[in-house]
Motif scaffolding. Structure first.
Motif, PDB file in Angstrom:
ATOM      1  N   GLU A 146       0.899  -1.182  -0.142  1.00 48.97           N
ATOM      2  CA  GLU A 146       0.024  -0.081   0.150  1.00 48.97           C
ATOM      3  C   GLU A 146       0.782   1.340   0.086  1.00 48.97           C
ATOM      4  N   LEU A 147       1.857   1.446   0.785  1.00 49.46           N
ATOM      5  CA  LEU A 147       2.902   2.333   0.838  1.00 49.46           C
ATOM      6  C   LEU A 147       3.525   2.543  -0.574  1.00 49.46           C
ATOM      7  N   CYS A 148       3.840   1.658  -0.978  1.00 49.48           N
ATOM      8  CA  CYS A 148       4.465   1.603  -2.573  1.00 49.48           C
ATOM      9  C   CYS A 148       3.634   2.200  -3.442  1.00 49.48           C
ATOM     10  N   ASP A 149       2.312   1.502  -3.418  1.00 48.49           N
ATOM     11  CA  ASP A 149       1.222   2.128  -4.673  1.00 48.49           C
ATOM     12  C   ASP A 149       0.885   3.427  -4.322  1.00 48.49           C
ATOM     13  N   VAL A 150       0.668   4.006  -3.250  1.00 51.05           N
ATOM     14  CA  VAL A 150       0.150   5.424  -2.937  1.00 51.05           C
ATOM     15  C   VAL A 150       1.369   6.358  -3.428  1.00 51.05           C
ATOM     16  N   HIS A 151       2.740   5.991  -3.541  1.00 55.84           N
ATOM     17  CA  HIS A 151       3.499   6.860  -3.855  1.00 55.84           C
ATOM     18  C   HIS A 151       4.501   6.474  -5.113  1.00 55.84           C
ATOM     19  N   GLY A 152       3.759   5.681  -5.906  1.00 56.00           N
ATOM     20  CA  GLY A 152       3.984   5.238  -7.347  1.00 56.00           C
ATOM     21  C   GLY A 152       5.435   4.360  -7.173  1.00 56.00           C
ATOM     22  N   VAL A 153       5.569   3.491  -6.207  1.00 57.14           N
ATOM     23  CA  VAL A 153       7.113   2.873  -6.216  1.00 57.14           C
ATOM     24  C   VAL A 153       6.490   1.453  -6.513  1.00 57.14           C
ATOM     25  N   GLN A 164      10.120   8.359  10.418  1.00 57.37           N
ATOM     26  CA  GLN A 164       9.078   7.499   9.541  1.00 57.37           C
ATOM     27  C   GLN A 164       7.610   7.425  10.335  1.00 57.37           C
ATOM     28  N   LEU A 215       5.760   9.980   8.477  1.00 59.45           N
ATOM     29  CA  LEU A 215       5.451   9.648   7.300  1.00 59.45           C
ATOM     30  C   LEU A 215       4.385   8.959   7.069  1.00 59.45           C
ATOM     31  N   THR A 262       0.292   8.150   7.289  1.00 65.68           N
ATOM     32  CA  THR A 262      -0.657   8.725   7.481  1.00 65.68           C
ATOM     33  C   THR A 262      -2.286   8.012   7.808  1.00 65.68           C
TER      34      THR A 262
END
Length: 255
Positions: free
Chosen positions: A180-187, A227, A230, A232
């Motif tokens: 989810e963290l990757c998807d939200v930030h386009g990684v 961290q 960061l 949310t």
């Protein structure tokens, strides 16, 4: 030749049926369930698919259903004084109806029908029985499909299941948060694949205690605080804080 019935049409039932149906030392006689549609998936594996009220006695009847349904299904089986076992890692053997000879046949693995790569010969099967003769039958049956058969008591089985929740379920949820963290930030999440693979490899080779790394292990408060800021999602924050606290305490440091 051991004759086997399976009660249930879910993930565990499906993989057990496939394993039993692919060898010639046991016969999968019947698969019983409530859904005609789901039973159709077993037509080419078992000799017969039936509703539970039409189930006939076999050497072993395996109840492979959710934990909260085990007692009800064991009561519905329309015969007495036969060896009936469940596949749960946590439910007590005593949950089974008193009209049966009771046992447990627990394959310690995470199952999904979509996973076609499962090799049952590598899966530990943990067994328990009230009667020594039934234990021998279960050991023989388990050895037909697995190279790792263990006799353990209910207390040991419950502790193993609890350990499996940490090793599998909680770990997988952390993967979900990471994705989810990757998807939200386009990684791309697959950037983490080598790390995930190496983490598992080191835990198996060196032991998890000896392979722990990261800011919590180092008690790097500056990185930890940054961290946390960061994050949310309150649930993600709670997971981060609780696991960080557990790691720092385990390695003898306080936040």
């Amino acid at each position: 030749m051991i004759e086997v019935n399976i009660v249930g049409t879910g993930n565990v039932a499906w993989h057990l049926a496939k394993a039993l149906g692919s060898q010639n030392q046991a016969i999968l006689m019947q698969v019983a369930g409530r859904s005609i549609e789901k039973l159709e998936n077993f037509n080419n594996i078992a000799r017969e698919t039936v509703s539970i009220d039409h189930l006939k006695p076999a050497d072993v009847t395996i109840i492979a259903v959710s934990d909260d349904a085990i007692e009800s299904f064991s009561e519905q089986i329309p015969f007495d004084n036969s060896l009936v076992v469940h596949t749960s890692g946590f439910t007590a053997m005593s949950t089974l109806s008193r009209k049966h000879n009771k046992g447990v046949f627990y394959p310690l693995q995470s199952f999904s029908k979509e996973d076609t790569s499962i090799d049952f010969t590598e899966i530990p099967i943990l067994i328990e029985a009230e009667d020594p003769k039934d234990e021998k039958t279960l050991k023989t049956l388990a050895a037909i499909i697995s190279n790792n058969v263990q006799v353990i008591n209910s207390k040991q089985r419950r502790q193993l299941h609890l350990a499996a929740v940490f090793a599998n379920n909680f770990t997988n949820h952390c993967y979900t948060i990471a994705q989810e963290l990757c998807d939200v930030h386009g990684v791309p999440f697959d950037t983490l694949y080598p790390l995930i693979q190496k983490t598992t490899e080191k835990a198996l080779q060196q032991g998890p205690k000896n392979s722990q790394t990261g800011p919590a292990k180092r008690d790097d408060k500056q990185v930890i605080d940054q961290q946390i800021k960061l994050l949310t999602d309150p649930d993600h924050t709670a997971v981060y804080k609780n696991i960080t606290k557990a790691i720092t305490h385990f390695y003898g440091k306080e936040l």
